[in-house]
Design a protein around this motif. Sequence first.
Motif, PDB file in Angstrom:
ATOM      1  N   TYR B  25       0.856  -1.189   0.000  1.00 27.29           N
ATOM      2  CA  TYR B  25       0.000   0.000   0.000  1.00 27.29           C
ATOM      3  C   TYR B  25       0.902   1.253   0.000  1.00 27.29           C
ATOM      4  O   TYR B  25       0.731   2.177  -0.808  1.00 27.29           O
ATOM      5  N   LEU B  26       1.897   1.257   0.896  1.00 31.57           N
ATOM      6  CA  LEU B  26       2.819   2.394   0.974  1.00 31.57           C
ATOM      7  C   LEU B  26       3.582   2.558  -0.334  1.00 31.57           C
ATOM      8  O   LEU B  26       3.722   3.672  -0.854  1.00 31.57           O
ATOM      9  N   ASN B  27       4.070   1.459  -0.889  1.00 26.14           N
ATOM     10  CA  ASN B  27       4.815   1.532  -2.150  1.00 26.14           C
ATOM     11  C   ASN B  27       3.943   2.041  -3.293  1.00 26.14           C
ATOM     12  O   ASN B  27       4.426   2.763  -4.169  1.00 26.14           O
ATOM     13  N   ASN B  28       2.680   1.656  -3.281  1.00 22.46           N
ATOM     14  CA  ASN B  28       1.763   2.173  -4.306  1.00 22.46           C
ATOM     15  C   ASN B  28       1.614   3.687  -4.198  1.00 22.46           C
ATOM     16  O   ASN B  28       1.573   4.390  -5.204  1.00 22.46           O
ATOM     17  N   LEU B  29       1.529   4.181  -2.961  1.00 18.00           N
ATOM     18  CA  LEU B  29       1.430   5.633  -2.765  1.00 18.00           C
ATOM     19  C   LEU B  29       2.704   6.314  -3.275  1.00 18.00           C
ATOM     20  O   LEU B  29       2.642   7.347  -3.945  1.00 18.00           O
ATOM     21  N   LEU B  30       3.838   5.713  -2.970  1.00 17.38           N
ATOM     22  CA  LEU B  30       5.110   6.295  -3.406  1.00 17.38           C
ATOM     23  C   LEU B  30       5.214   6.321  -4.927  1.00 17.38           C
ATOM     24  O   LEU B  30       5.834   7.219  -5.502  1.00 17.38           O
ATOM     25  N   ALA B  31       4.597   5.351  -5.567  1.00 15.20           N
ATOM     26  CA  ALA B  31       4.669   5.274  -7.026  1.00 15.20           C
ATOM     27  C   ALA B  31       3.688   6.235  -7.702  1.00 15.20           C
ATOM     28  O   ALA B  31       3.881   6.606  -8.859  1.00 15.20           O
ATOM     29  N   PRO B  44      -3.451  21.027   7.563  1.00 15.40           N
ATOM     30  CA  PRO B  44      -2.754  22.269   7.924  1.00 15.40           C
ATOM     31  C   PRO B  44      -2.043  22.182   9.288  1.00 15.40           C
ATOM     32  O   PRO B  44      -2.663  21.836  10.286  1.00 15.40           O
ATOM     33  N   GLY B  45      -0.738  22.462   9.266  1.00 19.45           N
ATOM     34  CA  GLY B  45       0.028  22.462  10.514  1.00 19.45           C
ATOM     35  C   GLY B  45       0.484  21.081  10.961  1.00 19.45           C
ATOM     36  O   GLY B  45       1.135  20.950  11.997  1.00 19.45           O
ATOM     37  N   LYS B  46       0.128  20.041  10.195  1.00 18.25           N
ATOM     38  CA  LYS B  46       0.527  18.673  10.570  1.00 18.25           C
ATOM     39  C   LYS B  46       1.765  18.249   9.768  1.00 18.25           C
ATOM     40  O   LYS B  46       2.328  19.028   9.020  1.00 18.25           O
ATOM     41  N   ASN B  47       2.162  16.997   9.932  1.00 16.73           N
ATOM     42  CA  ASN B  47       3.365  16.492   9.262  1.00 16.73           C
ATOM     43  C   ASN B  47       3.225  16.500   7.744  1.00 16.73           C
ATOM     44  O   ASN B  47       2.135  16.301   7.206  1.00 16.73           O
ATOM     45  N   THR B  48       4.354  16.684   7.062  1.00 16.56           N
ATOM     46  CA  THR B  48       4.372  16.537   5.609  1.00 16.56           C
ATOM     47  C   THR B  48       4.411  15.043   5.252  1.00 16.56           C
ATOM     48  O   THR B  48       4.789  14.196   6.069  1.00 16.56           O
ATOM     49  N   GLY B  49       4.039  14.768   4.003  1.00 16.71           N
ATOM     50  CA  GLY B  49       4.155  13.405   3.500  1.00 16.71           C
ATOM     51  C   GLY B  49       5.585  12.900   3.575  1.00 16.71           C
ATOM     52  O   GLY B  49       5.838  11.757   3.967  1.00 16.71           O
ATOM     53  N   THR B  50       6.536  13.764   3.209  1.00 13.30           N
ATOM     54  CA  THR B  50       7.960  13.386   3.249  1.00 13.30           C
ATOM     55  C   THR B  50       8.377  12.949   4.652  1.00 13.30           C
ATOM     56  O   THR B  50       9.051  11.927   4.819  1.00 13.30           O
ATOM     57  N   SER B  96      13.594  10.857  -3.566  1.00 13.71           N
ATOM     58  CA  SER B  96      14.220   9.792  -4.358  1.00 13.71           C
ATOM     59  C   SER B  96      15.153   8.960  -3.478  1.00 13.71           C
ATOM     60  O   SER B  96      15.211   7.738  -3.587  1.00 13.71           O
ATOM     61  N   GLU B  97      15.849   9.647  -2.556  1.00 11.05           N
ATOM     62  CA  GLU B  97      16.711   8.922  -1.629  1.00 11.05           C
ATOM     63  C   GLU B  97      15.875   8.081  -0.653  1.00 11.05           C
ATOM     64  O   GLU B  97      16.214   6.916  -0.368  1.00 11.05           O
ATOM     65  N   LEU B  98      14.790   8.658  -0.164  1.00 12.50           N
ATOM     66  CA  LEU B  98      13.927   7.908   0.761  1.00 12.50           C
ATOM     67  C   LEU B  98      13.369   6.647   0.092  1.00 12.50           C
ATOM     68  O   LEU B  98      13.288   5.587   0.713  1.00 12.50           O
ATOM     69  N   LYS B  99      13.005   6.782  -1.166  1.00 14.09           N
ATOM     70  CA  LYS B  99      12.470   5.609  -1.873  1.00 14.09           C
ATOM     71  C   LYS B  99      13.510   4.487  -1.958  1.00 14.09           C
ATOM     72  O   LYS B  99      13.183   3.313  -1.788  1.00 14.09           O
ATOM     73  N   GLU B 100      14.760   4.855  -2.218  1.00 13.50           N
ATOM     74  CA  GLU B 100      15.840   3.853  -2.262  1.00 13.50           C
ATOM     75  C   GLU B 100      16.025   3.211  -0.890  1.00 13.50           C
ATOM     76  O   GLU B 100      16.247   2.002  -0.776  1.00 13.50           O
ATOM     77  N   GLN B 101      15.943   4.061   0.144  1.00 10.83           N
ATOM     78  CA  GLN B 101      16.145   3.549   1.499  1.00 10.83           C
ATOM     79  C   GLN B 101      15.018   2.597   1.901  1.00 10.83           C
ATOM     80  O   GLN B 101      15.255   1.556   2.519  1.00 10.83           O
ATOM     81  N   LEU B 102      13.798   2.955   1.544  1.00 10.08           N
ATOM     82  CA  LEU B 102      12.661   2.074   1.854  1.00 10.08           C
ATOM     83  C   LEU B 102      12.847   0.714   1.189  1.00 10.08           C
ATOM     84  O   LEU B 102      12.618  -0.339   1.804  1.00 10.08           O
ATOM     85  N   LYS B 103      13.266   0.766  -0.072  1.00  9.90           N
ATOM     86  CA  LYS B 103      13.487  -0.467  -0.829  1.00  9.90           C
ATOM     87  C   LYS B 103      14.534  -1.347  -0.138  1.00  9.90           C
ATOM     88  O   LYS B 103      14.335  -2.557   0.031  1.00  9.90           O
ATOM     89  N   ALA B 104      15.639  -0.720   0.278  1.00 13.28           N
ATOM     90  CA  ALA B 104      16.736  -1.478   0.904  1.00 13.28           C
ATOM     91  C   ALA B 104      16.308  -2.062   2.253  1.00 13.28           C
ATOM     92  O   ALA B 104      16.608  -3.224   2.571  1.00 13.28           O
ATOM     93  N   ASN B 154      -1.752   3.336  10.348  1.00 14.32           N
ATOM     94  CA  ASN B 154      -2.129   4.625  10.935  1.00 14.32           C
ATOM     95  C   ASN B 154      -1.579   5.775  10.083  1.00 14.32           C
ATOM     96  O   ASN B 154      -2.311   6.709   9.717  1.00 14.32           O
ATOM     97  N   HIS B 155      -0.311   5.693   9.722  1.00 16.71           N
ATOM     98  CA  HIS B 155       0.292   6.780   8.948  1.00 16.71           C
ATOM     99  C   HIS B 155      -0.096   6.735   7.471  1.00 16.71           C
ATOM    100  O   HIS B 155      -0.138   7.781   6.815  1.00 16.71           O
ATOM    101  N   ILE B 156      -0.388   5.550   6.952  1.00 21.49           N
ATOM    102  CA  ILE B 156      -0.870   5.473   5.568  1.00 21.49           C
ATOM    103  C   ILE B 156      -2.214   6.195   5.458  1.00 21.49           C
ATOM    104  O   ILE B 156      -2.480   6.896   4.484  1.00 21.49           O
ATOM    105  N   GLY B 157      -3.043   6.045   6.485  1.00 17.50           N
ATOM    106  CA  GLY B 157      -4.315   6.778   6.499  1.00 17.50           C
ATOM    107  C   GLY B 157      -4.090   8.271   6.350  1.00 17.50           C
ATOM    108  O   GLY B 157      -4.844   8.972   5.661  1.00 17.50           O
ATOM    109  N   GLN B 158      -3.020   8.766   6.986  1.00 16.04           N
ATOM    110  CA  GLN B 158      -2.706  10.197   6.880  1.00 16.04           C
ATOM    111  C   GLN B 158      -2.144  10.545   5.509  1.00 16.04           C
ATOM    112  O   GLN B 158      -2.511  11.563   4.909  1.00 16.04           O
ATOM    113  N   LEU B 159      -1.265   9.688   4.988  1.00 14.95           N
ATOM    114  CA  LEU B 159      -0.671   9.936   3.660  1.00 14.95           C
ATOM    115  C   LEU B 159      -1.749   9.966   2.573  1.00 14.95           C
ATOM    116  O   LEU B 159      -1.634  10.716   1.597  1.00 14.95           O
ATOM    117  N   LEU B 160      -2.789   9.167   2.751  1.00  9.42           N
ATOM    118  CA  LEU B 160      -3.880   9.125   1.767  1.00  9.42           C
ATOM    119  C   LEU B 160      -4.541  10.487   1.587  1.00  9.42           C
ATOM    120  O   LEU B 160      -5.141  10.763   0.549  1.00  9.42           O
TER     121      LEU B 160
END
Lengths: 163, 163
Positions: B25-31, B44-50, B96-104, B154-160
Motif C-alpha cells: 500500500y505504501l509503495n503504491n502511494l510512493l509510485a 494544515p500544521g501537521k506532518n508533511t508526507g515526506t 528519491s533517496e527515501l524511496k531507495e532507502q525504503l526499498k533497501a 495509521n500513517h498510511i491513512g494520513q498519507l492518503l
Amino acid sequence: MHSNSTHLQLLVNMTLTSWAAQNKYLNNLLATFSDEQFAKEVAPGKNTGTYLVGHLIAVSDAMLPLLGFGNKHYPELENIFIKNPDKSGLEKPGMSELKEQLKAVNAALDKHFNSLNVEEWFEPHTAVSTEDFAKEPHRNKLNVVISRTNHMANHIGQLLLLK
Amino acid sequence: MHSNSTHLQLLVNMTLTSWAAQNKYLNNLLATFSDEQFAKEVAPGKNTGTYLVGHLIAVSDAMLPLLGFGNKHYPELENIFIKNPDKSGLEKPGMSELKEQLKAVNAALDKHFNSLNVEEWFEPHTAVSTEDFAKEPHRNKLNVVISRTNHMANHIGQLLLLK
C-alpha cells in the motif's frame, strides 16, 4: 520449549489484543475530542471526524454477520457511512448516538470473540464459499479481525489530525 | 480438521501477509504521488508526507536490530524522523533517496522474515529481558510485526489525505 498449541493460543490472543488496542485508542479519542472537533474535516475537503467514526462503527457492525455472530445492530449505518460519502446529504446520527452505537457493537463483538475457541477462529467467514475456502484457508474469521484492525488503524491516523 | 501446527503456520503467514499488504500500500502511494505532493502537509500544521515516509522507513529500519537481524541500515534517520518533529530544521533526504532507502530496508526485512521458522517468531525481541519475557511471552518477534503493521496503517491513512 512451547508446544504448537501454546503458541497458537498465544498468537490468537495477540491478534485479538491488537484489535482491542485499536478500539481502545478509538474510544480514547471519543472521550477526549469534543463534538465540535468531530464535526470538522480531518483535512480540507476530506471526511469529517463524525463520518469516520460512523464509518468505523458501520464496518464493525458488519463483522457480526460476517463472522456468523448474528445480524447487524444498526443496518441503517451502511447506507450513510459505507455506501455513501460524507457529503451525501443523508442525515447522520449525532456523536452521542454514535458513541452509544459503538459501545453496543463492541460489546456484542467482545461477547462473541470471548466465546470462540481457537479452532473456531480458523473457520471460514460467511462471505467465502466452501470451494474457495478449501483453496484459500486464510479466508477465516481471524483474518477478518486482522484486516479490520488495520482498517481501523488507518482511520484513527486520520482522526488524530483533529487534535 | 487441521492440526495445531497447520493453523499456527497459517496464522504466522496471515500476520506476515498483513505486514506485506501495508508495505505494498505504501509503495503504491510512493509510485503514484509526486514529490511535490509529498512535500505538502497532510493537514494544515501537521506532518508533511515526506516526514511521514521518512518516519516509516526509520521505524522499519529499527526493526532490524529489534528482531535480532543486525544493524540499522540508516541510523541517521532516527534523529531526523523519530526523535525530532517535522519542523526541526534538520536536513532531510529527498524523496528519491527515501524511496531507495525504503526499498533497501524492506529487502533486508524480507530476507530475514523468510529465513525464520515458526518457532523463531515466538522468540523474544531484543528489547525485552529474559525475566519479563518469561512472564510476558507475547513480547516476541511476531508481535513487533503486528504492532508495526498497525503503526504503518495509521500513517498510511494520513498519507492518503495527500490525494
